[in-house]
Design an enzyme around this catalytic site. Sequence first.
Site, PDB file in Angstrom:
ATOM      1  N   ILE A  45       0.951  -1.133   0.040  1.00  0.00           N
ATOM      2  CA  ILE A  45      -0.109  -0.021   0.061  1.00  0.00           C
ATOM      3  C   ILE A  45       0.900   1.148  -0.015  1.00  0.00           C
ATOM      4  O   ILE A  45       1.770   1.437   1.112  1.00  0.00           O
ATOM      5  CB  ILE A  45      -0.731   0.251   1.208  1.00  0.00           C
ATOM      6  N   GLU A  46       0.805   1.985  -1.114  1.00  0.00           N
ATOM      7  CA  GLU A  46       1.658   3.306  -1.211  1.00  0.00           C
ATOM      8  C   GLU A  46       0.889   4.432  -0.943  1.00  0.00           C
ATOM      9  O   GLU A  46      -0.372   4.501  -0.892  1.00  0.00           O
ATOM     10  CB  GLU A  46       2.137   3.324  -2.625  1.00  0.00           C
ATOM     11  N   HIS A  54       4.990  -2.590   2.935  1.00  0.00           N
ATOM     12  CA  HIS A  54       5.296  -3.773   1.925  1.00  0.00           C
ATOM     13  C   HIS A  54       4.359  -4.883   2.547  1.00  0.00           C
ATOM     14  O   HIS A  54       3.938  -4.952   3.343  1.00  0.00           O
ATOM     15  CB  HIS A  54       6.745  -4.413   2.260  1.00  0.00           C
ATOM     16  N   GLU A  56       4.820  -8.075   2.736  1.00  0.00           N
ATOM     17  CA  GLU A  56       5.008  -8.877   3.694  1.00  0.00           C
ATOM     18  C   GLU A  56       4.728  -8.459   5.001  1.00  0.00           C
ATOM     19  O   GLU A  56       4.444  -9.326   6.103  1.00  0.00           O
ATOM     20  CB  GLU A  56       6.464  -9.384   3.433  1.00  0.00           C
TER      21      GLU A  56
END
Length: 134
Positions: A45-46, A54, A56
């Site tokens: 998610i940016e 990230h 993970e």
Amino acid sequence: MEISEKSLIEQASANMQKAYAPYSGYKVGAALLATSGKVYDGANIEGMVYRATHAEKLALDSAVMSGERQFIAIAVVTNNQIPAFPCGQCLQDLAEFDKSEKGSLEIIAANPEGKIRKSTLGQLLPERFVIYDL
Ligand SMILES: [Zn+2]
């Protein structure tokens, strides 16, 4: 592993579709299998301020918030021709919950074309930082 490697990859692949990556266009999906048998989802998610969660790390944080502390495997799916393993920071984050000398957490990288690479935390980050006496 209690669920099949194939289904863990499929779940990570489905999670990749949930990624929010309007700036990089680089989507990542993750599925983290805990020793409880439950699987935790993640996608990158940016944000417009150049911050990104990230996939993970999102899966790991979600699992920890559900009380999980031990994990068997994580599958990560990207569109890379050569499936990409987690970045160094995510490997270190995963090491927080695998203090075994070997680093036996299974790490499975895959892409939608069905290419798979497999490794372990210990192989990818052999000299990871661990405080054993905490
Ligand atoms: Zn990462």
